[in-house]
Scaffold this motif. Structure first.
Motif, short mmCIF file in Angstrom:
data_model
loop_
_atom_site.label_atom_id
_atom_site.label_comp_id
_atom_site.label_asym_id
_atom_site.label_seq_id
_atom_site.Cartn_x
_atom_site.Cartn_y
_atom_site.Cartn_z
N ARG A 183 17.95 2.25 -41.95
CA ARG A 183 17.47 2.85 -43.21
C ARG A 183 17.22 1.77 -44.25
NH1 ARG A 183 21.29 6.92 -41.93
NH2 ARG A 183 22.86 5.91 -43.25
N ARG A 184 18.12 0.80 -44.34
CA ARG A 184 17.94 -0.30 -45.30
C ARG A 184 16.71 -1.13 -44.94
NH1 ARG A 184 22.60 -2.53 -44.79
NH2 ARG A 184 21.99 -4.27 -43.45
N LEU A 185 16.51 -1.35 -43.64
CA LEU A 185 15.34 -2.11 -43.20
C LEU A 185 14.04 -1.37 -43.52
CD1 LEU A 185 14.17 -4.53 -41.68
CD2 LEU A 185 14.54 -3.28 -39.54
N ARG A 186 14.03 -0.05 -43.32
CA ARG A 186 12.83 0.74 -43.64
C ARG A 186 12.50 0.67 -45.12
NH1 ARG A 186 14.61 4.48 -39.62
NH2 ARG A 186 15.78 5.66 -41.16
N ARG A 187 13.53 0.74 -45.96
CA ARG A 187 13.29 0.67 -47.41
C ARG A 187 12.70 -0.69 -47.78
NH1 ARG A 187 18.31 3.52 -47.73
NH2 ARG A 187 19.43 1.56 -48.10
N LYS A 188 13.20 -1.74 -47.14
CA LYS A 188 12.70 -3.09 -47.42
C LYS A 188 11.23 -3.22 -47.03
CE LYS A 188 14.31 -7.87 -46.88
NZ LYS A 188 15.34 -8.73 -46.21
N ILE A 189 10.89 -2.70 -45.86
CA ILE A 189 9.51 -2.73 -45.40
C ILE A 189 8.62 -1.87 -46.30
CG2 ILE A 189 7.97 -2.09 -43.50
CD1 ILE A 189 10.36 -2.72 -41.62
N VAL A 235 3.91 -0.99 -48.01
CA VAL A 235 3.20 0.22 -48.43
C VAL A 235 2.44 0.07 -49.75
CG1 VAL A 235 3.46 2.68 -48.99
CG2 VAL A 235 4.75 1.69 -47.08
N PRO A 236 3.01 -0.58 -50.79
CA PRO A 236 2.25 -0.71 -52.04
C PRO A 236 0.92 -1.45 -51.89
CG PRO A 236 4.57 -1.17 -52.42
CD PRO A 236 4.39 -1.08 -50.94
N ILE A 237 0.89 -2.47 -51.05
CA ILE A 237 -0.37 -3.21 -50.85
C ILE A 237 -1.41 -2.31 -50.19
CG2 ILE A 237 -1.45 -5.15 -49.64
CD1 ILE A 237 1.14 -6.69 -49.95
N MET A 238 -1.00 -1.57 -49.15
CA MET A 238 -1.93 -0.66 -48.49
C MET A 238 -2.39 0.43 -49.45
SD MET A 238 -0.50 -0.34 -44.57
CE MET A 238 1.03 0.50 -44.99
N LEU A 266 -3.89 0.35 -37.83
CA LEU A 266 -3.23 -0.62 -36.94
C LEU A 266 -2.03 -1.27 -37.63
CD1 LEU A 266 -6.40 -2.31 -35.40
CD2 LEU A 266 -4.81 -0.75 -34.26
N ILE A 267 -2.16 -1.61 -38.91
CA ILE A 267 -1.05 -2.23 -39.63
C ILE A 267 0.13 -1.26 -39.75
CG2 ILE A 267 -0.31 -3.09 -41.89
CD1 ILE A 267 -3.18 -4.23 -42.18
N SER A 268 -0.15 -0.02 -40.12
CA SER A 268 0.93 0.97 -40.29
C SER A 268 1.70 1.19 -39.00
CB SER A 268 0.35 2.29 -40.79
OG SER A 268 -0.31 2.14 -42.02
N SER A 269 0.99 1.12 -37.86
CA SER A 269 1.62 1.39 -36.58
C SER A 269 2.56 0.27 -36.14
CB SER A 269 0.55 1.60 -35.50
OG SER A 269 -0.30 2.67 -35.84
N GLN A 270 2.46 -0.89 -36.77
CA GLN A 270 3.32 -2.02 -36.39
C GLN A 270 4.76 -1.87 -36.87
OE1 GLN A 270 1.61 -5.55 -38.02
NE2 GLN A 270 -0.09 -5.64 -36.57
N TRP A 271 4.94 -1.15 -37.94
CA TRP A 271 6.21 -1.21 -38.66
C TRP A 271 7.10 0.01 -38.50
CZ3 TRP A 271 7.08 -5.84 -41.11
CH2 TRP A 271 5.97 -6.66 -41.30
N LEU A 328 11.57 -10.85 -44.09
CA LEU A 328 12.56 -10.42 -43.10
C LEU A 328 13.25 -11.62 -42.48
CD1 LEU A 328 10.63 -7.63 -41.11
CD2 LEU A 328 12.25 -7.33 -42.98
N SER A 329 14.53 -11.50 -42.24
CA SER A 329 15.27 -12.53 -41.52
C SER A 329 14.95 -12.42 -40.03
CB SER A 329 16.77 -12.37 -41.74
OG SER A 329 17.22 -11.16 -41.13
N GLU A 330 15.33 -13.43 -39.27
CA GLU A 330 15.09 -13.41 -37.83
C GLU A 330 15.76 -12.20 -37.19
OE1 GLU A 330 13.40 -14.91 -34.31
OE2 GLU A 330 13.09 -15.43 -36.40
N ALA A 331 16.99 -11.92 -37.61
CA ALA A 331 17.71 -10.78 -37.05
C ALA A 331 17.03 -9.46 -37.39
CB ALA A 331 19.15 -10.78 -37.57
N GLU A 332 16.50 -9.36 -38.63
CA GLU A 332 15.81 -8.13 -39.04
C GLU A 332 14.52 -7.93 -38.26
OE1 GLU A 332 17.12 -7.50 -43.70
OE2 GLU A 332 15.62 -9.02 -43.22
N LYS A 333 13.81 -9.02 -37.96
CA LYS A 333 12.58 -8.91 -37.18
C LYS A 333 12.88 -8.34 -35.79
CE LYS A 333 10.42 -12.84 -39.52
NZ LYS A 333 9.96 -14.24 -39.37
#
Length: 525
Positions: free
Chosen positions: A67-73, A78-81, A188-193, A267-272
Motif C-alpha cells: 500500500r505504501r509503495l502504491r501511494r509512492k508510485i 499519475v500526476p504527470i499522466m 502501456l505506461i500505466s500497465s507497468q506499475w 524507488l530503492s532497489e528493494a522497492e523496484k
C-alpha cells in the motif's frame, strides 16, 4: 469479480516469491542490469525477468508495504499522466472554443470547412498510429511521449498564425500527428506499475483530465473573449498561451517520467524488486524489444480486438460530436459566445464524475462490460433529448451534459485492452489499433454535422442516440466472448498451481506468450 481477477487477488501476496510480470528497460545507460545479455531464452524472456533474477534483493512484501509503495508510485507517476491528458484534450478542443470566439469569421471559413478541419486532425491521428505501433516497442515509451507532448504544444501555439483555411488545416494535421502518441503511451505506461484491478482507478484518474480540460477550456475561452485587440484576436492569444503550457509539461514528462520501474529514481532497489514481483500476476508482459511477426499476425485473427475496435468507433462517434461541437450547439440555442463557453463547463463535471465512478466500480466489482453498458444509457437518453426536445433549451442542455457520461466508457476500453492482450508485439499493435479506431469514430462524428442541417443538426443528434445503443450491445457481446474464451482455457486451479510454481513454470510466464497462446491466461470482463 470474474475468475481471473479472483486469481489475481489470491496471487498478489504469492507473486512476491514466484511469477514476475514487469517492464523492461529501454536502450539507455541507466538499464545495465535489465539489459544484461542472457543467452538462454534471450529474445523471449522479458528483460525485467532478468532484472529480478540478477537482483540481490529478495523481498517478501507485506500488504502494508505494498500500500505504501502504491501511494509512492501514485504520487510520482499519475500526476504527470494526468497533466499530459488534460493538455491533450484542451489543445484538441480549442478549435471548438475558437469557433465561438470568431475564428470562422476571421479566417473566412465556408460551408463545411470547419468540420473538415476537425476531421483532418483525426485523419492525421489515425495515420500516425501506424508508426506508433512500431516505434513504441523499439524505444522508451516515456521519452517518446514527452517528445510528442512538446511537439504538439508547438503545433498548438502555431495555430495562432493561421490566416486562412489551408494554414488552419496544416496546424490541425501536425497536432493530430503528435497527439496520436498519447493514448497508446499512457496505456502501456500505466500497465507497468499496477496489477489489472489496481490499474482501473489509475486509468480513470489520468483520464479525468478530459473533464478538467472541458472545465478549464470553458474558463479560458471566457477569459480570452474579454481580450479586445484590433491586431491580435483573443483566440490567437489563447492558442499561444496554452501551447506554451503544454511545452512545459512536455519537458517535465521527458525528464521526470521514468522509462520503466527499474529506472525509477524515486524507488530503492528493494522497492523496484517488490513492485516487479507484485505485478507478476498480470501475465501480459510489459516490454520486450524483440519484434515478433507471429504476434502481429495474431492481431488480425483475434475476435476480441475487432469487437473492441467496433465498440471504440461507436463510442467515439458520439464523443466526436460532443467534444467538437458542444459549444457550437449551445451557442445555437441563442446564447452569446461567452455564455456558451461557460455553459459548456458542466460537461466537464459530468465527465469527471462518470470517469471516477466507473474506475472505482471496475476496481471493486470488475464487470467492465456492465459499466460500459450503464454509461451508454445516459448517452442514449441525452441523444434523445437533443434530437426530439427541440422546443426546450433546458432539455437540450441536459441532453448535452448527459451524453458526456459516455466519456467514461473509453477509459474502460483502454484499460480492458491493456489487461486482456499479452505478448509485447501484440500489445503495442493492439493499443495503437484501438487508439486509431478512436480516430475513426471522431472522423465520422463531425461529418454528421452538415451545413445544410444547421442550426438544429437533427441527423447528428440522432446519430448519438443510435451509436450509443449499438455500443451497449457490443459490450454485452464482448462479455459473452470472454466467458467462452476463458472456458476453453485451463481451469482456475491450474492457474493457481502455476502461480505457486517456480523454475521452468516461472520462466514460461515470461516467454512473451500472447493471451491466445498462454493456456493459463485469464481474460477479465
Amino acid at each position: 469479480m470474474n475468475a481471473h481477477e479472483k486469481v489475481e487477488v489470491v496471487s498478489d501476496t504469492k507473486a512476491d516469491t514466484s511469477s514476475r510480470d514487469t517492464s523492461s528497460a529501454p536502450g539507455s545507460p541507466g538499464q545495465a542490469i535489465g539489459e544484461k545479455s542472457h543467452p538462454q531464452h534471450g529474445d523471449n524472456l522479458d528483460q525485467a525477468y532478468w532484472y529480478v533474477q540478477d537482483s540481490h534483493n529478495v523481498v517478501d512484501a507485506t500488504p502494508r508495504e505494498l500500500r505504501r509503495l502504491r501511494r509512492k508510485i501514485d504520487f510520482w507517476i499519475v500526476p504527470i499522466m494526468f497533466c499530459c491528458y488534460t493538455m491533450q484534450f484542451i489543445d484538441k478542443v480549442l478549435l471548438n472554443y475558437a469557433a465561438v470566439m470568431g475564428l470562422n469569421k476571421e479566417l473566412k471559413l465556408k460551408s463545411n470547412e470547419f468540420s473538415n478541419a476537425a476531421t483532418w486532425f483525426f485523419i492525421a491521428y489515425l495515420i500516425a498510429e501506424v508508426p506508433n505501433g512500431i516505434i513504441l516497442q523499439r524505444i522508451s515509451v516515456a521519452k517518446w511521449l514527452g517528445a510528442n507532448v512538446i511537439l504538439w504544444g508547438i503545433a498548438t501555439a502555431c495555430t495562432a498564425a493561421a490566416h486562412n483555411y489551408a494554414s488552419l488545416l496544416a496546424a490541425r494535421i501536425f497536432l493530430g500527428i503528435f497527439e496520436a502518441a498519447i493514448a497508446p503511451s499512457l496505456i502501456l505506461i500505466s500497465s507497468q506499475w499496477y496489477t489489472k484491478s489496481e490499474a482501473a482507478p489509475r486509468f480513470s484518474i489520468w483520464y479525468a483530465g478530459l473533464g478538467l480540460g472541458q472545465i478549464i477550456g470553458g474558463i479560458v475561452s471566457y477569459a480570452f473573449q474579454q481580450v479586445k485587440h484590433p491586431a491580435f484576436s483573443g483566440w490567437k492569444i489563447m492558442f499561444i498561451v496554452l501551447g506554451l503550457v503544454t511545452v512545459i509539461i512536455g519537458f517535465v514528462t521527458f525528464f521526470f517520467l521514468p522509462d520503466t520501474p527499474m529506472q525509477a529514481r524515486f524507488l530503492s532497489e528493494a522497492e523496484k524488486v517488490m513492485l516487479l514481483k507484485h505485478v507478476a500476476v498480470n501475465q501480459t508482459g510489459i516490454r520486450n524489444k524483440h519484434y515478433k511477426w507471429s504476434q502481429a499476425l495474431e492481431v488480425l485473427r483475434d475476435p476480441q480486438l475487432w469487437l473492441m475496435v467496433l465498440l471504440t468507433i461507436l463510442i467515439s462517434i458520439s464523443s466526436g460530436v460532443v467534444t467538437t461541437y458542444s459549444a457550437t450547439l449551445i451557442r445555437n440555442f441563442g446564447y452569446k459566445p461567452p455564455t456558451a463557453a461557460l455553459l459548456n463547463m458542466p460537461s466537464g463535471i459530468v465527465s469527471i464524475a462518470s470517469t471516477l465512478i466507473v474506475g472505482y466500480g471496475v476496481r471493486h466489482t470488475s464487470n467492465r462490460w456492465a459499466w460500459i453498458a450503464a454509461c451508454c444509457v445516459p448517452g442514449i437518453l441525452g441523444g434523445g433529448l437533443m434530437s426530439f426536445a427541440t422546443g426546450s433549451k433546458a432539455a437540450q442542455l441536459a441532453g448535452i451534459y448527459m451524453v458526456n457520461a459516455i466519456t467514461a466508457t473509453l477509459i474502460v476500453i483502454y484499460q480492458w485492452t491493456g489487461a486482456n492482450v499479452a505478448g509485447q508485439t501484440k500489445r503495442v499493435i493492439s493499443v495503437a489499433l484501438v487508439s486509431g479506431s478512436f480516430s475513426v469514430g471522431n472522423i465520422i462524428g463531425p461529418q454528421t454535422f452538415q451545413a445544410k442541417d444547421a442550426p438544429k443538426y437533427i441527423p447528428a443528434k440522432i446519430t448519438v442516440l443510435a451509436t450509443q445503443a449499438a455500443a451497449a450491445l457490443i459490450a454485452v457481446v464482448l462479455f459473452l466472448y470472454y466467458v467462452w474464451a476463458n472456458e476453453r482455457k485451463a481451469p482456475v486451479s491450474v492457474v493457481r498451481e502455476n502461480i505457486d510454481a517456480g523454475g521452468q513454470s516461472e520462466e514460461r510466464l515470461w516467454e512473451g506468450q500472447t493471451d491466445m497462446q498462454n493456456r493459463t491466461f485469464r481474460y477479465v470482463y
